[in-house]
Scaffold this motif. Structure first.
Motif: not given
Length: 446
Positions: A24-45
């Motif tokens: 999750l950290n590799e793809f969402d943070e490093e590859c996709m460059n998702l901001a923390r609030d974007q990751r929060t929205v995604k993970y909530t879904q």
């Protein structure tokens, strides 16, 4: 003894938690460059259900499946153009180039070159998860997967034997049944301006503009000018036989679209209202969807195809090419462009877009009628996208190579896919619990 047993159980859990968190950290943070609030929205879904978690974690699926030595892969030098993220929610109805309302695959963001088996496996796991959400038993889930696989296999044979042509076969109200046919027949009664009535309005100057909402929001003046300046670049990417007069593409309004799918969170998406024709009050206006796209998830795990990457270096062009390869009559507005080094593809936002929903699958007969069509469509998209469409990348007919890989013993093939899918469904459910715990106790506390 009990302490040792607890240690064994806990170690297994800790190791899997570490894998999930790392991926999750590799793809969402490093590859996709998702901001923390974007990751929060995604993970909530993704926390809504195991099926929603599965939809949002394709990278975990490929990470796991690449380690399983399946018997029925095609040869590495005989790949298939795969959809890449095949699941129950990526099929739907829309209008094709000839104005027909058809049912087909409707998402191509993860299109790539590799073994057909990844599409078949991902779809089969999704069937199990989807059916379990509808309270179907394990045996009923296995039977539904078998129904899908049998439809896929039989349709491939029909293509190979010349009984159907993958380049002309389309699924309409005339050759479908069950919930799919009901959706298609209902859509046939829908007015062309249905979408316009839903997301636009006529302003005080008697001009059609977007109606602002939580999902449809105004862009800045700079963004508006950027899109206007890119009109010519977009038109250069549109097929010559599909181009209209310049006045057809005059931009009337632009909106940023929110509320995207789970896997698309963090990617920019816009709606562009264009002139279309010249009817009164703009009832023939069109809405184009401009969606950001990045490298497909399967590419991180499947064999590297240098020729494919050279030809489709622009990721928007890759998505457009995937749709053209898999659809008989594609959207004539398909194109691509680049904004600030980000790749986008363009397509019409169809006013006839609609899916078969869970509440329409009331009986096992409803499930089977729908899955049979999905199986045939999967065979169609695989059989279309081969040497007949793209001779630079393929020297073979995909339906022949897939049937060769399956061999004469379909029952053994079916049994292996069902076993793998049901087993992995249980893994997804276990991963879902670990994921929810990690989000609540780890991610949210950082």
């Amino acid at each position: 003894m009990e302490v040792l047993l607890d240690r064994v159980k806990n170690t297994r859990k800790v190791l899997r938690e570490h894998i999930i968190e790392t991926i999750l950290n590799e793809f969402d943070e490093e590859c996709m460059n998702l901001a923390r609030d974007q990751r929060t929205v995604k993970y909530t879904q993704m926390m809504e259900s195991p099926f929603r978690f599965f939809r949002g974690s394709a990278y975990l699926f490929y990470f796991d499946m690449m380690k399983v030595p399946f018997s029925f892969h095609t040869a590495e030098d005989k790949p298939t153009w795969i959809q890449g993220d095949l699941h129950m929610e990526n099929f739907g109805a829309f209008q094709n180039e000839n104005g027909e309302i058809v049912y087909d695959v409707n998402d191509f963001d993860e299109g790539y070159i590799g073994s057909y088996l990844f599409d078949v496996l991902r779809m089969s796991v999704s069937i199990a998860l989807y059916c379990e959400e509808q309270s179907l038993s394990g045996q009923e889930q296995r039977e539904r997967i078998a129904h899908y696989l049998e439809a896929y296999y039989k349709q491939l044979k029909r293509f190979k034997n010349g009984k159907d042509n993958p380049f002309t076969l389309a699924f309409t109200a005339d050759n479908t049944k069950g919930p799919v046919r009901k959706v298609l027949k209902k859509l046939a009664k829908r007015q062309r301006n249905h979408l316009l009535n839903d997301i636009t309005q006529i302003n005080e100057e008697n001009k059609r503009v977007f109606a602002w909402s939580d999902e449809i929001q105004k862009v800045s003046e700079a963004e508006f000018k950027t899109f206007e300046s890119l009109t010519e670049a977009y038109l250069q990417s549109v097929d010559a036989n599909n181009k209209q007069d310049q006045s057809y593409y005059v931009i009337k309004d632009i909106a940023r679209k929110y509320g995207t799918g789970t896997a698309s969170i963090g990617l920019n998406r816009y709606y562009i209202l264009i002139e279309g024709g010249k009817e009164a009050n703009g009832v023939d206006d069109l809405v184009l969807e401009v969606k950001e796209v990045r490298s497909p998830v399967p590419a991180y795990f499947l064999p590297y195809r240098e020729q494919f990457w050279t030809k489709y270096e622009h990721q928007g062009e890759r998505v457009v090419a995937t749709q053209k390869a898999m659809h008989h009559l594609e959207d004539p507005h398909l194109g691509y462009l680049t904004i600030d080094d980000r790749h986008f593809y363009v397509r019409e936002r169809s006013p006839y877009k609609k899916k078969v929903k869970a509440d329409q699958l009331v009986t096992l007969k409803d499930f089977d009628a729908t899955l049979e069509i999905m199986g045939k469509i999967t065979a169609k998209i695989h059989a279309r996208a081969d040497v007949d469409f793209e001779s630079e990348l393929f020297s073979h007919h995909s339906e022949e190579e897939i049937l060769n890989a399956i061999g004469d013993d379909f029952e053994t093939f079916c049994a292996q896919i069902i076993f793998a899918s049901i087993t992995y469904k249980e893994q997804v459910k276990s991963d879902y619990e670990l994921f929810c715990q990690w989000v609540q106790e780890g991610f949210n506390r950082k």
